[in-house]
Design a protein around this motif. Sequence first.
Motif, PDB file in Angstrom:
ATOM      1  N   TYR A 178     -17.113  -0.820  -6.001  1.00 57.74           N
ATOM      2  CA  TYR A 178     -16.174  -0.676  -7.119  1.00 57.74           C
ATOM      3  C   TYR A 178     -15.246  -1.887  -7.193  1.00 57.74           C
ATOM      4  O   TYR A 178     -14.890  -2.494  -6.175  1.00 57.74           O
ATOM      5  CB  TYR A 178     -15.374   0.612  -6.981  1.00 57.74           C
ATOM      6  CG  TYR A 178     -16.193   1.839  -7.312  1.00 57.74           C
ATOM      7  CD1 TYR A 178     -16.543   2.123  -8.627  1.00 57.74           C
ATOM      8  CD2 TYR A 178     -16.641   2.696  -6.305  1.00 57.74           C
ATOM      9  CE1 TYR A 178     -17.307   3.230  -8.937  1.00 57.74           C
ATOM     10  CE2 TYR A 178     -17.405   3.803  -6.610  1.00 57.74           C
ATOM     11  CZ  TYR A 178     -17.736   4.071  -7.922  1.00 57.74           C
ATOM     12  OH  TYR A 178     -18.504   5.166  -8.231  1.00 57.74           O
ATOM     13  N   PHE A 179     -14.865  -2.217  -8.427  1.00 55.03           N
ATOM     14  CA  PHE A 179     -14.051  -3.402  -8.685  1.00 55.03           C
ATOM     15  C   PHE A 179     -12.865  -3.027  -9.567  1.00 55.03           C
ATOM     16  O   PHE A 179     -13.060  -2.298 -10.536  1.00 55.03           O
ATOM     17  CB  PHE A 179     -14.900  -4.480  -9.380  1.00 55.03           C
ATOM     18  CG  PHE A 179     -14.370  -5.869  -9.249  1.00 55.03           C
ATOM     19  CD1 PHE A 179     -14.885  -6.727  -8.289  1.00 55.03           C
ATOM     20  CD2 PHE A 179     -13.365  -6.333 -10.077  1.00 55.03           C
ATOM     21  CE1 PHE A 179     -14.397  -8.022  -8.152  1.00 55.03           C
ATOM     22  CE2 PHE A 179     -12.874  -7.611  -9.957  1.00 55.03           C
ATOM     23  CZ  PHE A 179     -13.390  -8.465  -8.994  1.00 55.03           C
ATOM     24  N   PRO A 180     -11.649  -3.499  -9.253  1.00 50.36           N
ATOM     25  CA  PRO A 180     -11.291  -4.381  -8.153  1.00 50.36           C
ATOM     26  C   PRO A 180     -11.404  -3.696  -6.796  1.00 50.36           C
ATOM     27  O   PRO A 180     -11.354  -2.464  -6.701  1.00 50.36           O
ATOM     28  CB  PRO A 180      -9.837  -4.754  -8.469  1.00 50.36           C
ATOM     29  CG  PRO A 180      -9.331  -3.632  -9.306  1.00 50.36           C
ATOM     30  CD  PRO A 180     -10.491  -3.151 -10.105  1.00 50.36           C
ATOM     31  N   GLY A 181     -11.542  -4.503  -5.756  1.00 45.94           N
ATOM     32  CA  GLY A 181     -11.796  -3.972  -4.427  1.00 45.94           C
ATOM     33  C   GLY A 181     -10.573  -4.018  -3.529  1.00 45.94           C
ATOM     34  O   GLY A 181      -9.673  -4.846  -3.695  1.00 45.94           O
ATOM     35  N   ILE A 182     -10.560  -3.123  -2.561  1.00 49.57           N
ATOM     36  CA  ILE A 182      -9.517  -3.013  -1.526  1.00 49.57           C
ATOM     37  C   ILE A 182      -8.129  -2.800  -2.142  1.00 49.57           C
ATOM     38  O   ILE A 182      -7.331  -3.741  -2.264  1.00 49.57           O
ATOM     39  CB  ILE A 182      -9.478  -4.225  -0.563  1.00 49.57           C
ATOM     40  CG1 ILE A 182     -10.889  -4.595  -0.074  1.00 49.57           C
ATOM     41  CG2 ILE A 182      -8.569  -3.922   0.615  1.00 49.57           C
ATOM     42  CD1 ILE A 182     -10.914  -5.776   0.882  1.00 49.57           C
ATOM     43  N   PRO A 183      -7.813  -1.583  -2.545  1.00 51.65           N
ATOM     44  CA  PRO A 183      -6.466  -1.312  -3.042  1.00 51.65           C
ATOM     45  C   PRO A 183      -5.432  -1.502  -1.939  1.00 51.65           C
ATOM     46  O   PRO A 183      -5.677  -1.188  -0.778  1.00 51.65           O
ATOM     47  CB  PRO A 183      -6.541   0.153  -3.482  1.00 51.65           C
ATOM     48  CG  PRO A 183      -7.628   0.743  -2.630  1.00 51.65           C
ATOM     49  CD  PRO A 183      -8.626  -0.366  -2.451  1.00 51.65           C
ATOM     50  N   VAL A 184      -4.285  -2.035  -2.307  1.00 51.14           N
ATOM     51  CA  VAL A 184      -3.166  -2.216  -1.373  1.00 51.14           C
ATOM     52  C   VAL A 184      -2.048  -1.268  -1.799  1.00 51.14           C
ATOM     53  O   VAL A 184      -1.572  -1.335  -2.934  1.00 51.14           O
ATOM     54  CB  VAL A 184      -2.668  -3.661  -1.360  1.00 51.14           C
ATOM     55  CG1 VAL A 184      -1.531  -3.824  -0.346  1.00 51.14           C
ATOM     56  CG2 VAL A 184      -3.810  -4.628  -1.033  1.00 51.14           C
ATOM     57  N   PHE A 185      -1.638  -0.391  -0.879  1.00 53.90           N
ATOM     58  CA  PHE A 185      -0.629   0.619  -1.172  1.00 53.90           C
ATOM     59  C   PHE A 185       0.666   0.318  -0.419  1.00 53.90           C
ATOM     60  O   PHE A 185       0.641  -0.229   0.690  1.00 53.90           O
ATOM     61  CB  PHE A 185      -1.123   2.009  -0.755  1.00 53.90           C
ATOM     62  CG  PHE A 185      -2.368   2.454  -1.462  1.00 53.90           C
ATOM     63  CD1 PHE A 185      -2.292   3.052  -2.706  1.00 53.90           C
ATOM     64  CD2 PHE A 185      -3.616   2.265  -0.886  1.00 53.90           C
ATOM     65  CE1 PHE A 185      -3.439   3.454  -3.369  1.00 53.90           C
ATOM     66  CE2 PHE A 185      -4.768   2.664  -1.534  1.00 53.90           C
ATOM     67  CZ  PHE A 185      -4.684   3.268  -2.788  1.00 53.90           C
ATOM     68  N   HIS A 186       1.773   0.731  -1.023  1.00 53.94           N
ATOM     69  CA  HIS A 186       3.090   0.554  -0.405  1.00 53.94           C
ATOM     70  C   HIS A 186       3.803   1.894  -0.325  1.00 53.94           C
ATOM     71  O   HIS A 186       3.692   2.738  -1.206  1.00 53.94           O
ATOM     72  CB  HIS A 186       3.938  -0.415  -1.235  1.00 53.94           C
ATOM     73  CG  HIS A 186       5.366  -0.477  -0.797  1.00 53.94           C
ATOM     74  ND1 HIS A 186       6.411   0.028  -1.552  1.00 53.94           N
ATOM     75  CD2 HIS A 186       5.933  -0.955   0.351  1.00 53.94           C
ATOM     76  CE1 HIS A 186       7.550  -0.158  -0.910  1.00 53.94           C
ATOM     77  NE2 HIS A 186       7.293  -0.745   0.248  1.00 53.94           N
ATOM     78  N   SER A 187       4.537   2.089   0.771  1.00 55.82           N
ATOM     79  CA  SER A 187       5.347   3.290   0.950  1.00 55.82           C
ATOM     80  C   SER A 187       6.523   2.962   1.857  1.00 55.82           C
ATOM     81  O   SER A 187       6.458   2.033   2.661  1.00 55.82           O
ATOM     82  CB  SER A 187       4.515   4.418   1.572  1.00 55.82           C
ATOM     83  OG  SER A 187       5.307   5.565   1.820  1.00 55.82           O
ATOM     84  N   LYS A 188       7.585   3.742   1.720  1.00 55.84           N
ATOM     85  CA  LYS A 188       8.696   3.651   2.655  1.00 55.84           C
ATOM     86  C   LYS A 188       8.841   4.919   3.490  1.00 55.84           C
ATOM     87  O   LYS A 188       9.643   4.951   4.430  1.00 55.84           O
ATOM     88  CB  LYS A 188      10.006   3.385   1.900  1.00 55.84           C
ATOM     89  CG  LYS A 188      10.156   1.950   1.414  1.00 55.84           C
ATOM     90  CD  LYS A 188      11.505   1.720   0.786  1.00 55.84           C
ATOM     91  CE  LYS A 188      11.725   0.250   0.436  1.00 55.84           C
ATOM     92  NZ  LYS A 188      11.862  -0.613   1.631  1.00 55.84           N
ATOM     93  N   ASP A 189       8.056   5.964   3.149  1.00 60.72           N
ATOM     94  CA  ASP A 189       8.228   7.245   3.843  1.00 60.72           C
ATOM     95  C   ASP A 189       6.925   7.842   4.362  1.00 60.72           C
ATOM     96  O   ASP A 189       6.909   8.968   4.859  1.00 60.72           O
ATOM     97  CB  ASP A 189       8.932   8.251   2.928  1.00 60.72           C
ATOM     98  CG  ASP A 189       8.130   8.574   1.667  1.00 60.72           C
ATOM     99  OD1 ASP A 189       6.978   8.107   1.547  1.00 60.72           O
ATOM    100  OD2 ASP A 189       8.663   9.307   0.815  1.00 60.72           O
TER     101      ASP A 189
END
Length: 558
Positions: free
Chosen positions: A57-68
Amino acid sequence: MQKKFNFLSYLVLLVFLCSNARAQMTLKNPILPGFYPDPAICRVGADYYMVTSTFVYFPGIPVFHSKDLKNWKQIGSAIDRTSQMDFMGEQISRGLFAPAINYNKGTFYITCTDIDNGGNFIITAQSPSGPWSDPIYIKEARGIDPSLFFDGDKAFILYNSDPPENKSLYSGHRTVRMYELNLSNLKVVGSEKILVNGGVDISKKPVWIEAPHIYKRNGFYYLMAAEGGTSVNHSEVILRSNDVWGPYIPYEKNPILTQRHLDPKRKNPISSVGHADLVDGPDGNTYAVFLGVRPYEGDFYNTGRETFIAPVKWIDNWPVINPDHEEVQYEYQVSWNEEKHKDQLPLSGNFDFKFPFKDSLNTQFLFLRTHNPSWYSFKENKNALTVKLLPETILGKGNPAFIGRRQQHLVSSASTEMSFSTKKSNEKSGMVIFQNENHFYYLCKSYENGKNVIQLFKGSPTSEKMDLLKQMELPGAQKSVYLKISSEKDLYSFWFGLKENEWKLLADQVDGKYLSTVVAKGFVGSLYGIYATSEGQKTENKAIYKWFGYSGNDSTYE
């Protein structure tokens, strides 16, 4: 006066106790429901960043952010340019395997495997949201599941690889190997070394020692890896050493995480857990993120391998995941404040949304194998997504006119409003619930024998053509139609309407096990999507989509 003093003292004490009370929050599993497998995580200050696998699947490698560690927002994708790579000609479960994310001295690193083109690679960025560099392939590090470990001024790359001298003692015999890495040019230094041969006890013929990570704590180097294969026998094991190069001694109470010994008929099971990564939480304690699945019966599941979280306790200087329970829990209480993201489509819990196609796609939408903006447009029709019918089909290995979003709940639905007209039976446009090239259901509008029709097709594992399951005539020359696909665990129903929310059932409770990983095989989960095709013939025809809706409601999230 004395009473006033006592009362004021009581108020002061109450304010002090309240201000020092520990916040309470509930972590609800899975923290990333749906097809988000192979999680890896890093912490930078008070911020957490996590990545998962995407295969073709494209785009590849999702980058996630969290503080909790509970509320996650996708802030970008590491592979978002066709100049970095594409996956044309590859089957759904090929492409990108098992990324890992690290941070060191101002630079973010992602290691991953492009399984059919180049193997293990590294990309870098100054910001986790990107842009990420073009891949640098580490040819000497042959295998899968690479990760980095930083120790002072030195860096190392470790990975799953072949058995010694490439001679398997049994099926699934693998090793964990490591090179030192020169960070200035991202080239290996010196010789490769085998850190683990087979697994924690090679006499028991352990299989698929993979997804290795090294951590340093209290003078020990800990090597953690998955073992048993990413299915019902999945587990996580731990070894440690006084030296980064080993020898690594296994924990006598391995595995430190598994569900393979539990009754598969238990209520609301979480199974196949493993492929973990460790991180320190906001409270200073250790937590593990890992993949798991939620089967609705036996080992049947359609939502793919998902991302879960559990607390870790250090027992006799060994990390143990989920130590207070036999079963991985759907909820864990933690003692820090919740910090939600603003202005994003929800990612976890029960939710529903209606995403208008105005001027762009949300980061949660995916294409197949590459991104080609020439076949869709937001400018051609106001407040709508215009999609060209392409000759490519989802049965092939190209880039069809498909845009999908993960099915994240066992009980769910997706819907859209579409305007489409044709006088040709090969021209079709509609919605799909898609697992792979052969395992899908396609709800579409088309033209047969001089009549506008709504059709339901099923993919075929033995044929390059779809099988027609159901067809119903549409009145007149109706261009606009509403489409909906709903799931109830292993049953899918298909609907259409000429007015919004006035649904007419086309097919009820169709076999959903056909979309399960057990039947379809591979490593992905199901996606709801929009899809238009001219089935091998050129055309100038187009379909117009106004919005995409999704609803998910699982009892375990209540």
